[in-house]
Write a protein that holds these residues in place. Structure first.
Motif, PDB file in Angstrom:
ATOM      1  N   VAL A   1       0.681  -1.214   0.043  1.00 45.15           N
ATOM      2  CA  VAL A   1       0.068   0.141   0.102  1.00 45.15           C
ATOM      3  C   VAL A   1       0.890   1.156   0.017  1.00 45.15           C
ATOM      4  O   VAL A   1       2.003   1.394   0.543  1.00 45.15           O
ATOM      5  N   ALA A   2       0.472   2.227  -0.682  1.00 50.94           N
ATOM      6  CA  ALA A   2       1.052   3.568  -0.738  1.00 50.94           C
ATOM      7  C   ALA A   2      -0.184   4.802  -0.625  1.00 50.94           C
ATOM      8  O   ALA A   2      -1.019   4.532  -1.456  1.00 50.94           O
ATOM      9  N   GLY A   3       0.146   5.685  -0.003  1.00 53.30           N
ATOM     10  CA  GLY A   3      -0.896   6.854  -0.046  1.00 53.30           C
ATOM     11  C   GLY A   3      -0.497   7.951   0.678  1.00 53.30           C
ATOM     12  O   GLY A   3       0.491   8.265   0.953  1.00 53.30           O
ATOM     13  N   ALA A   4      -1.431   8.889   0.906  1.00 54.78           N
ATOM     14  CA  ALA A   4      -1.461  10.282   1.556  1.00 54.78           C
ATOM     15  C   ALA A   4      -2.651  10.526   2.435  1.00 54.78           C
ATOM     16  O   ALA A   4      -3.497  10.054   2.034  1.00 54.78           O
ATOM     17  N   GLY A   5      -2.250  11.394   3.261  1.00 56.27           N
ATOM     18  CA  GLY A   5      -3.500  11.757   4.369  1.00 56.27           C
ATOM     19  C   GLY A   5      -3.298  13.206   4.684  1.00 56.27           C
ATOM     20  O   GLY A   5      -2.301  13.880   4.679  1.00 56.27           O
ATOM     21  N   LEU A   6      -4.553  13.945   4.968  1.00 57.06           N
ATOM     22  CA  LEU A   6      -4.279  15.194   5.562  1.00 57.06           C
ATOM     23  C   LEU A   6      -5.524  15.216   6.731  1.00 57.06           C
ATOM     24  O   LEU A   6      -6.630  14.609   6.566  1.00 57.06           O
TER      25      LEU A   6
END
Length: 449
Positions: free
Chosen positions: A271-276
């Motif tokens: 998995v790879a991702g980003a968050g705010l």
């Protein structure tokens, strides 16, 4: 590392929809003394509530007979500040009709196991954000274990005949942060933990901003011995997180990870991702977007919103438990949004909105979504809450659940009328799921206003 704040605040969140955002926060009291050395006095608050409703369980598609009950639900809450709180109470259903010969006056399925007695504890907390240790007991709703790549949006009350109390433990020592949880503190069920290391703290000493660069490992095991027998399963995951933009009112971070099923060759995922994350006086916003890969039957979010039903029978046409169900190799895109908005600061409109939504689309044609939305109108006198779940959409054997609740306060807000309704799935002794529905109308009274 903001999960601890969310866990320890859950005692008060139990008053939110579907249980009602009933009152404004208590006004701060005047200082008892002007002496700078005088410690602030601990402020204790309490709430009592009683609801009485009709409650009917109805069959769907000819699946058995309907049952009717009078439901009485007392609640008592003590809020002792950020480090202590108690919320106790449970619905008791007295039979009016149905149940067949020999059925008791109280619905047996609500109290027929040791785990069901856990429903008496709706919230018990010790510790706070500023304490090295925090403990929480009560129901789990949309629970996420830190990174969320094993346990995400999980509820331990999806099975309508199983009412356990979960437990969450958090601890912080130097660069080490730990969260452990149990879905049922009175039975051998879902248990897991995640340990996160603050790498900046280890390499360069105590950082100005904690949790900017972390490595974490998590493991979760389902013993399958409470809430109905089901196959046991174990998953593990490794995660790396980097904060690319950290400010007092918002954070942006990226994450990458890898996981698998120990003892199952070829079962893994990446998995790879980003968050705010952002928080202001009136708005709290949390966004996540991830790209995922699944191989050999492993998937991220395995212990999710549908798990307490899927452990008996996964969505689809195979009719087998999730632990034994084949999951096609492929890729997916996952998105999650959590929004809390209070308009009280904008001219006293007293309108409050809370939204939580998660969705995942798979490369082979499947789509999963679950969410809930709650809004208050007319100076918090009217509350409307909706929640829904769709699993396996776009494929044969998709699963759908939904519910709605309306509350209207009158006579100064202490008395309210309420109505609820929705669909249910009941696990059977054969390991299948029996469809049903529920409907309820009644009155409640409390001292929230």
């Amino acid at each position: 590392m903001h999960r601890m704040r969310r866990c320890l605040a859950a005692l008060l969140l139990l008053l939110l929809p579907m249980k009602g955002w009933a009152s404004e926060p208590p006004a701060p009291e005047e200082e008892a003394s002007t002496a700078p050395s005088a410690p602030p006095a601990r402020k204790w608050h309490y709430l009592t509530r009683l609801e009485a409703t009709t409650f009917a369980l109805l069959p769907r598609a000819g699946a058995g007979s309907d049952d009717g009950f009078v439901q009485v639900e007392p609640t008592f809450i003590i809020d002792g500040g950020p480090e202590f709180g108690v919320n106790v109470g449970a619905p008791v259903r007295f039979r009016m009709w149905g149940g067949g010969e020999g059925a008791g006056i109280v619905r047996r399925e609500d109290w027929d196991s040791l785990s069901d007695w856990g429903q008496l504890v709706r919230g018990l907390k010790f510790g706070s954000d500023n304490a090295p240790v925090g403990i929480w007991f009560g129901p789990l709703e949309e629970h996420r274990l830190l990174s969320g790549h094993l346990v995400r949006r999980y509820s331990n009350r999806t099975n309508p005949d199983y009412h356990p109390a979960g437990g969450i433990f958090t601890a912080e020592v130097g660069p080490l942060y730990t969260e452990a949880f149990a879905s049922d503190v009175l039975g051998a069920r879902l248990m897991g933990a995640e340990v996160a290391l603050d790498m900046e703290h280890i390499l360069f000493g105590h950082p100005k901003q904690r949790g900017r660069y972390t490595l974490a490992v998590s493991a979760v095991h389902d013993w399958g011995r409470a809430g109905g027998r089901a196959a046991s399963v174990t998953l593990a995951h490794l995660d790396a997180t980097a904060g690319v933009l950290l400010r007092p009112d918002y954070e942006v971070h990226v994450v990458a990870g890898w996981g698998g099923r120990p003892g199952e060759g070829g079962a893994w995922g990446a998995v790879a991702g980003a968050g705010l994350d952002t928080q202001t006086e009136t708005l709290r916003l949390r966004l996540r977007l991830e790209a995922r890969s699944q191989q050999g039957g492993f998937r991220q979010g395995f212990f999710g919103a549908d798990y307490e039903l899927a452990r008996f029978q996964a969505a689809g046409t195979a009719g087998v438990p999730l632990a034994d169900a084949g999951f096609p190799d492929g890729y997916s895109a996952f998105g999650e949004a959590e929004v809390g908005w209070d308009a009280v600061s904008y001219g006293g409109l007293n309108k409050h909105l809370k939204l939580s939504l998660g969705a995942e689309a798979f490369s082979w044609g499947r789509f999963d979504v679950d969410g809930r939305v709650a809004v208050q109108l007319f100076e918090r006198s009217l509350e409307v809450a909706l929640k829904g779940l769709g699993v396996g959409m776009g494929q044969p054997g998709a699963r759908y659940l939904g519910a709605a609740e309306v509350r209207w306060r009158f006579l100064g807000g202490k008395l309210y009328a309420m109505g609820t309704g929705g669909t249910l799935l009941f696990p059977t002794a054969e390991g299948t799921l029996r469809p049903g529905a529920f409907a309820s109308v009644g009155l409640g009274v409390d001292n929230a206003r």
